[in-house]
Design a protein around this motif. Structure first.
Motif, mmCIF file in Angstrom:
data_model
loop_
_atom_site.group_PDB
_atom_site.id
_atom_site.type_symbol
_atom_site.label_atom_id
_atom_site.label_comp_id
_atom_site.label_asym_id
_atom_site.label_seq_id
_atom_site.Cartn_x
_atom_site.Cartn_y
_atom_site.Cartn_z
ATOM 1 N N ARG A 67 -53.009 49.378 44.647
ATOM 2 C CA ARG A 67 -52.823 48.584 43.420
ATOM 3 C C ARG A 67 -54.176 48.226 42.800
ATOM 4 O O ARG A 67 -54.365 48.331 41.589
ATOM 5 N N LEU A 68 -55.127 47.826 43.628
ATOM 6 C CA LEU A 68 -56.460 47.500 43.112
ATOM 7 C C LEU A 68 -57.143 48.748 42.570
ATOM 8 O O LEU A 68 -57.793 48.702 41.524
ATOM 9 N N GLY B 242 -68.513 57.239 45.109
ATOM 10 C CA GLY B 242 -67.129 57.051 45.515
ATOM 11 C C GLY B 242 -66.788 55.587 45.675
ATOM 12 O O GLY B 242 -67.665 54.760 45.943
ATOM 13 N N ILE B 243 -65.518 55.286 45.498
ATOM 14 C CA ILE B 243 -64.999 53.939 45.712
ATOM 15 C C ILE B 243 -63.747 54.050 46.566
ATOM 16 O O ILE B 243 -62.838 54.827 46.252
ATOM 17 N N LEU B 244 -63.727 53.277 47.659
ATOM 18 C CA LEU B 244 -62.620 53.286 48.604
ATOM 19 C C LEU B 244 -62.044 51.888 48.733
ATOM 20 O O LEU B 244 -62.795 50.912 48.774
ATOM 21 N N ILE B 245 -60.714 51.806 48.831
ATOM 22 C CA ILE B 245 -60.068 50.495 48.917
ATOM 23 C C ILE B 245 -58.956 50.543 49.955
ATOM 24 O O ILE B 245 -58.103 51.437 49.932
ATOM 25 N N CYS B 246 -58.983 49.578 50.854
ATOM 26 C CA CYS B 246 -57.876 49.361 51.778
ATOM 27 C C CYS B 246 -57.637 47.858 51.832
ATOM 28 O O CYS B 246 -58.119 47.131 50.967
ATOM 29 N N ARG C 35 -73.477 56.795 52.507
ATOM 30 C CA ARG C 35 -73.951 55.439 52.782
ATOM 31 C C ARG C 35 -72.962 54.507 52.103
ATOM 32 O O ARG C 35 -73.111 54.146 50.937
ATOM 33 N N CYS C 36 -71.923 54.155 52.844
ATOM 34 C CA CYS C 36 -70.842 53.334 52.312
ATOM 35 C C CYS C 36 -71.097 51.877 52.637
ATOM 36 O O CYS C 36 -71.389 51.529 53.787
ATOM 37 N N ALA C 37 -70.969 51.031 51.632
ATOM 38 C CA ALA C 37 -71.169 49.591 51.798
ATOM 39 C C ALA C 37 -69.881 48.846 51.502
ATOM 40 O O ALA C 37 -69.241 49.076 50.475
ATOM 41 N N LEU C 38 -69.519 47.962 52.414
ATOM 42 C CA LEU C 38 -68.391 47.065 52.214
ATOM 43 C C LEU C 38 -68.907 45.853 51.445
ATOM 44 O O LEU C 38 -69.817 45.169 51.908
ATOM 45 N N ALA D 3 -66.914 50.217 49.278
ATOM 46 C CA ALA D 3 -65.614 49.889 49.876
ATOM 47 C C ALA D 3 -65.247 48.461 49.504
ATOM 48 O O ALA D 3 -66.101 47.568 49.510
ATOM 49 N N LEU D 4 -63.983 48.273 49.178
ATOM 50 C CA LEU D 4 -63.449 46.967 48.806
ATOM 51 C C LEU D 4 -62.178 46.692 49.602
ATOM 52 O O LEU D 4 -61.466 47.622 49.979
ATOM 53 N N GLY D 5 -61.898 45.422 49.782
ATOM 54 C CA GLY D 5 -60.657 45.013 50.433
ATOM 55 C C GLY D 5 -59.746 44.316 49.443
ATOM 56 O O GLY D 5 -60.084 43.249 48.938
ATOM 57 N N GLU D 6 -58.598 44.924 49.157
ATOM 58 C CA GLU D 6 -57.662 44.333 48.197
ATOM 59 C C GLU D 6 -57.158 42.971 48.653
ATOM 60 O O GLU D 6 -56.896 42.094 47.830
#
Length: 152
Positions: free
Chosen positions: A13-14, A61-65, A82-85, A105-108
């Motif tokens: 959704r995010l 890239g953008i990843l969301i869980c 090099r992925c950063a939360l 990386a983001l957390g919905e």
């Protein structure tokens, strides 16, 4: 810029809310799913996005869980990533300036859509500082990756 995006069932959704913002900033979005609440495995989506970034087929890239943690762990297994939360504005800027992160990386379940939009905007607009100390540190991270890479 080409931005590859991926999410699991806890982040789709995010992802769908962020896509119009990214496009309004003049970027092309490559959506690698998922697009429903049916349970899926986040490593599959992290890999799809990170392979594109690592191959140069996407610029970032953008990843969301749900929390962003699983995506971050999976993403950082891909050489060249090099992925950063990130869950705050300061970190969004710092990870680009100091770490040259190429995946966010983001957390919905952690950040709301308003904060997530600001994070994405700052992250996309911030350049890597060319300062010698930052470049040297990123190069050391790359050296670690090379040291532990498995070569067939």
């Amino acid at each position: 810029m080409k931005i590859a995006m991926g999410a699991d069932h806890a982040g789709y959704r995010l992802k769908d809310e962020l896509k119009p913002l990214i496009e309004s900033l003049g970027h092309e979005v490559q959506d690698y799913g998922c697009s429903c609440a049916d349970s899926v495995d986040y490593p599959d989506y992290a890999l799809a996005v990170c392979e594109k970034v690592a191959a140069g087929e996407a610029d970032k890239g953008i990843l969301i869980c749900g929390t962003g943690i699983g995506m971050t762990i999976a993403a950082n297994k891909v050489p060249g990533i090099r992925c950063a939360l990130v869950h705050d504005l300061f970190s969004a800027k710092a990870t680009r300036e100091h770490n040259d992160s190429n995946v966010l990386a983001l957390g919905e379940r952690v950040v709301g859509p308003g904060v997530a939009q600001e994070i994405v905007k700052i992250w996309l607009e911030t350049e890597f500082s060319e300062g010698e100390r930052h470049r040297n540190r990123v190069n050391k991270v790359k050296a670690l990756e090379d040291k532990f890479a498995i070569h067939p």
